[in-house]
Motif scaffolding. Structure first.
Motif, mmCIF file in Angstrom:
data_model
loop_
_atom_site.group_PDB
_atom_site.id
_atom_site.type_symbol
_atom_site.label_atom_id
_atom_site.label_comp_id
_atom_site.label_asym_id
_atom_site.label_seq_id
_atom_site.Cartn_x
_atom_site.Cartn_y
_atom_site.Cartn_z
ATOM 1 N N ALA A 164 0.838 -1.200 0.000
ATOM 2 C CA ALA A 164 0.000 0.000 0.000
ATOM 3 C C ALA A 164 0.865 1.238 0.000
ATOM 4 O O ALA A 164 2.056 1.185 0.304
ATOM 5 C CB ALA A 164 -0.894 0.006 1.237
ATOM 6 N N LYS A 165 0.248 2.349 -0.347
ATOM 7 C CA LYS A 165 0.968 3.622 -0.282
ATOM 8 C C LYS A 165 1.363 3.880 1.176
ATOM 9 O O LYS A 165 2.496 4.132 1.504
ATOM 10 C CB LYS A 165 0.048 4.725 -0.801
ATOM 11 C CG LYS A 165 0.773 5.949 -1.235
ATOM 12 C CD LYS A 165 -0.159 6.804 -2.086
ATOM 13 C CE LYS A 165 -0.224 8.193 -1.539
ATOM 14 N NZ LYS A 165 -1.273 9.008 -2.083
ATOM 15 N N GLU A 166 0.399 3.824 2.048
ATOM 16 C CA GLU A 166 0.701 3.865 3.474
ATOM 17 C C GLU A 166 -0.400 3.165 4.256
ATOM 18 O O GLU A 166 -1.490 2.936 3.731
ATOM 19 C CB GLU A 166 0.910 5.291 3.973
ATOM 20 C CG GLU A 166 -0.129 6.274 3.550
ATOM 21 C CD GLU A 166 0.396 7.720 3.672
ATOM 22 O OE1 GLU A 166 -0.328 8.611 3.243
ATOM 23 O OE2 GLU A 166 1.499 7.926 4.216
ATOM 24 N N LEU A 167 -0.091 2.814 5.490
ATOM 25 C CA LEU A 167 -1.078 2.190 6.362
ATOM 26 C C LEU A 167 -1.160 3.010 7.633
ATOM 27 O O LEU A 167 -0.127 3.452 8.145
ATOM 28 C CB LEU A 167 -0.628 0.774 6.756
ATOM 29 C CG LEU A 167 -0.641 -0.307 5.701
ATOM 30 C CD1 LEU A 167 -0.107 -1.620 6.286
ATOM 31 C CD2 LEU A 167 -2.059 -0.528 5.203
ATOM 32 N N THR A 168 -2.359 3.175 8.167
ATOM 33 C CA THR A 168 -2.467 3.877 9.441
ATOM 34 C C THR A 168 -2.186 2.863 10.555
ATOM 35 O O THR A 168 -2.317 1.643 10.348
ATOM 36 C CB THR A 168 -3.874 4.459 9.655
ATOM 37 O OG1 THR A 168 -4.796 3.362 9.775
ATOM 38 C CG2 THR A 168 -4.299 5.355 8.504
ATOM 39 N N PRO A 169 -1.864 3.358 11.752
ATOM 40 C CA PRO A 169 -1.667 2.428 12.871
ATOM 41 C C PRO A 169 -2.899 1.561 13.109
ATOM 42 O O PRO A 169 -2.788 0.365 13.382
ATOM 43 C CB PRO A 169 -1.405 3.355 14.065
ATOM 44 C CG PRO A 169 -0.886 4.626 13.474
ATOM 45 C CD PRO A 169 -1.564 4.760 12.146
ATOM 46 N N GLN A 171 -5.235 0.608 10.935
ATOM 47 C CA GLN A 171 -5.356 -0.426 9.893
ATOM 48 C C GLN A 171 -4.381 -1.566 10.188
ATOM 49 O O GLN A 171 -4.708 -2.738 10.049
ATOM 50 C CB GLN A 171 -5.035 0.164 8.521
ATOM 51 C CG GLN A 171 -6.137 1.035 7.961
ATOM 52 C CD GLN A 171 -5.692 1.773 6.709
ATOM 53 O OE1 GLN A 171 -4.521 2.103 6.553
ATOM 54 N NE2 GLN A 171 -6.630 2.042 5.834
ATOM 55 N N THR A 172 -3.170 -1.196 10.594
ATOM 56 C CA THR A 172 -2.142 -2.215 10.841
ATOM 57 C C THR A 172 -2.571 -3.119 11.995
ATOM 58 O O THR A 172 -2.483 -4.343 11.910
ATOM 59 C CB THR A 172 -0.808 -1.518 11.177
ATOM 60 O OG1 THR A 172 -0.567 -0.528 10.191
ATOM 61 C CG2 THR A 172 0.343 -2.505 11.201
ATOM 62 N N VAL A 180 -2.326 -12.168 6.505
ATOM 63 C CA VAL A 180 -1.305 -11.239 6.014
ATOM 64 C C VAL A 180 0.075 -11.727 6.468
ATOM 65 O O VAL A 180 0.341 -11.853 7.670
ATOM 66 C CB VAL A 180 -1.579 -9.814 6.535
ATOM 67 C CG1 VAL A 180 -0.497 -8.864 6.072
ATOM 68 C CG2 VAL A 180 -2.946 -9.333 6.052
ATOM 69 N N LEU A 181 0.943 -12.007 5.499
ATOM 70 C CA LEU A 181 2.275 -12.529 5.831
ATOM 71 C C LEU A 181 3.225 -11.404 6.229
ATOM 72 O O LEU A 181 4.184 -11.602 6.969
ATOM 73 C CB LEU A 181 2.869 -13.256 4.614
ATOM 74 C CG LEU A 181 2.032 -14.383 4.024
ATOM 75 C CD1 LEU A 181 2.578 -14.824 2.672
ATOM 76 C CD2 LEU A 181 2.003 -15.556 4.998
ATOM 77 N N HIS A 193 3.897 4.663 14.564
ATOM 78 C CA HIS A 193 3.136 3.626 15.263
ATOM 79 C C HIS A 193 2.810 2.452 14.353
ATOM 80 O O HIS A 193 2.637 1.338 14.824
ATOM 81 C CB HIS A 193 1.875 4.228 15.893
ATOM 82 C CG HIS A 193 2.211 5.001 17.125
ATOM 83 N ND1 HIS A 193 2.413 6.350 17.113
ATOM 84 C CD2 HIS A 193 2.454 4.588 18.391
ATOM 85 C CE1 HIS A 193 2.745 6.739 18.333
ATOM 86 N NE2 HIS A 193 2.779 5.698 19.119
ATOM 87 N N THR A 194 2.756 2.706 13.056
ATOM 88 C CA THR A 194 2.517 1.599 12.124
ATOM 89 C C THR A 194 3.655 0.578 12.238
ATOM 90 O O THR A 194 3.426 -0.634 12.336
ATOM 91 C CB THR A 194 2.414 2.161 10.687
ATOM 92 O OG1 THR A 194 1.304 3.056 10.664
ATOM 93 C CG2 THR A 194 2.231 1.077 9.661
#
Ligand code: PEP
Ligand code: MG
Length: 542
Positions: A164-169, A171-172, A180-181, A193-194
């Protein structure tokens, strides 16, 4: 094979098929225009999503009014009304029927137009509504694109590497660990924090590969994530696959060597005892803490209970969660940090502070709690009620002054008075600002313990945004100023006879373990997967 460099922020390697999360859901919807659906169908989709967004806002309003009072809750009511505003709906209708846009594009365009119009108004109140128009448009778009919740992304049915472009904490933290590996993002930094959450989850993670690398991926591509060497390979060749297998075998050997430290106390070679605790973000992490052989929970980031949801958790819900954590830790110390919201952890369900130029220097952590006492009281009461079920300690984040500490302790006492009891609870503070470290001798007499948050301490000492990946070349985690502040804090704790731990990421930096032991640090709180390795490292220290 294509190779892209990145920064490994959570160790490990994995190979799998890519699941690409991008803006494409919106883009596809836009590009579909009206070729597949009629204008009337787009308009009906809009009406349905608008109603769903409005109902969600009404629920939010009722819940927020109970939790944080009428004044702070009012905004949700205002937004619900704005969704029915005739001008807004007419603008969407024109975009669909006259300009032949799809529902998503029409809502976006109407939102932008109205925000621009309001932003140009003389009246300050109306100008401020510009942000609300954008917000309501986004809420409708989220419903149009398959989910009211911003964190509702879908995963393919097979185990995948999320790209992804970015992930929020948030979402993570909510990633399904069975599916998810690991994950790869275009942007990101090691102390965001992600990244911290990925380490807690023991999930291989590579950040900063750039947007070009993410765009080069197609859904289902075979991708190798190598967080050890800091690279991502699309269609990895035999050599890379062999290297990665070797890395996995070597990691297995290391883990096996650490196993003999399971179930043992943490002691240096000369016999000094320390305590190794686990950092956790979600109730599920307690299981990882137990499996990692943690002697307690050293930092439960309670704000994750508030992220990515439409309404704040009630006192009852929180009480049950804290009780469950305490019971599962079976008498071991559990340190729950009170709400540390703000900066990169924004909770849509909480009173919003409005746009901040510098969110990391803004209304976050204990400041937010002091400004929204009823929110804090709800959490404090839940904690106090739960405290009879185990060994609870609480700590307050981002303390900078005696005045703030006195304020939050008074609120804590008020919560105790309101519930008329609760168990014994140690009260501590995070030392994560230079201000707190420098006056730690004064603060020490007011609390039972200190826990040093080196992530923020580094950010505020070096004046370096921990989210900003461009600052990587300047980052000096072992900067003498940071070490001096840590030393000062430990000395203050010792002089006052209270215990002191480290819960920031430096706690797991093996190059500093000996220094921390020599300084007199009593406890280290780290990702669960690092505990046995750290116990082994401490056992080597004379
Ligand atoms: C820290 O700042 O070091 C810390 C542990 O808190 P957080 O990373 O959640 O800000
Ligand atoms: Mg912090």
């Amino acid at each position: 094979m294509k190779v892209y460099p990145g920064q490994g922020v959570s160790g490990g390697v994995c190979v799998g098929r890519a699941a690409v999360w991008s803006e494409r859901t919106y883009a596809e919807e836009d590009s579909q225009g009206q070729t597949e659906l009629t204008a009337q169908a787009h308009w009906e989709r809009f009406l349905k999503s608008r109603d769903a967004a409005r109902d969600a806002l009404r629920t939010l309003y009722i819940q927020a009014r109970e939790n944080v009072g009428e004044q702070s809750a009012e905004i949700f009511d205002v937004q619900a009304m704005m969704l029915e505003d005739a001008d807004f709906c007419q603008a969407v209708r024109d975009a669909i029927f006259a300009q032949r846009l799809g529902a998503v594009a029409a809502v976006r365009r109407a939102g932008e137009q109205m925000a621009a119009m309001l932003g140009a108004m003389q009246d300050e109140y109306l100008r401020e509504r510009a942000a609300d128009v954008k917000d309501i448009a986004n809420r409708v778009i989220r419903h149009l694109t398959g989910g009211g919740q911003e964190d509702e992304w879908t995963l393919p049915p097979y185990p995948c590497i999320l790209c992804a472009k970015e992930l929020t904490p948030a979402q993570t933290a909510r990633l399904d660990r069975k599916r998810v590996l690991g994950f790869i993002t275009a942007h990101g930094s090691a102390t965001s924090h992600t990244a911290i959450v990925a380490r807690s989850m023991n999930l291989p993670a590579l950040v900063g590969v750039g947007e070009e690398a993410i765009h080069a991926l197609r859904e289902g591509d075979t991708v190798a994530l190598d967080a050890e060497r800091g690279r991502m390979c699309i269609d990895p060749d035999e050599t890379v696959l062999c290297e990665m297998e070797e890395q996995q075998a070597s990691a297995r050997r290391h883990r096996a060597a650490q196993e003999r430290f399971r179930g043992r106390e943490t002691r240096t070679a000369s016999g000094r005892q320390l305590y190794l605790y686990a950092n956790a973000a979600l109730p599920e992490d307690v299981e990882a803490a137990r499996q990692g052989d943690a002697e307690g929970i050293g930092l439960f980031r309670s704000e994750f209970l508030y992220l990515g949801r439409e309404e704040a958790p009630s006192e009852e819900e929180q009480y049950r969660i804290y009780k469950d954590i305490l019971e599962r830790m079976e008498g071991r110390r559990v340190i729950i940090r009170t709400l540390d919201i703000g900066a990169d952890k924004q909770a849509g369900c909480l009173p919003q502070t409005g746009k901040e130029e510098n969110p990391a220097l803004g209304c976050r952590a204990v400041r937010h709690s002091l400004l929204h006492p009823s929110l804090f009281l709800t959490q404090a009461k839940a904690l106090l009620r739960a405290s009879v079920h185990g060994r609870l300690a609480v700590m307050f984040p981002l303390i900078c002054s005696e005045q703030e500490l006195r304020g939050i302790l008074a609120l804590w006492d008020r919560a105790r008075g309101e519930i008329g009891g609760g168990g014994e609870v140690e009260r501590g503070i995070m030392i994560e600002t230079p201000a707190a470290a420098l006056i730690s001798d004064r603060l020490a007499g007011m609390v039972d313990f200190f826990s040093i948050g080196t992530n923020d301490l580094t950010q505020y000492t070096l004046a370096m945004d921990r989210q900003n990946e461009m600052l990587q070349p300047f980052l000096q985690p072992h900067h003498p100023a940071i070490l001096a502040l840590i030393r000062k804090t430990v000395d203050s704790a010792k002089a006052a006879g209270i215990w002191v731990g480290i819960c920031g990421e430096l706690g797991a930096d093996f190059e500093l373990t000996e220094t921390f032991v020599q300084m007199g640090v009593d406890e280290l709180s780290v990702a669960p997967s690092q505990i046995l390795a750290l116990r082994k490292r401490i056992a080597e220290i004379k």
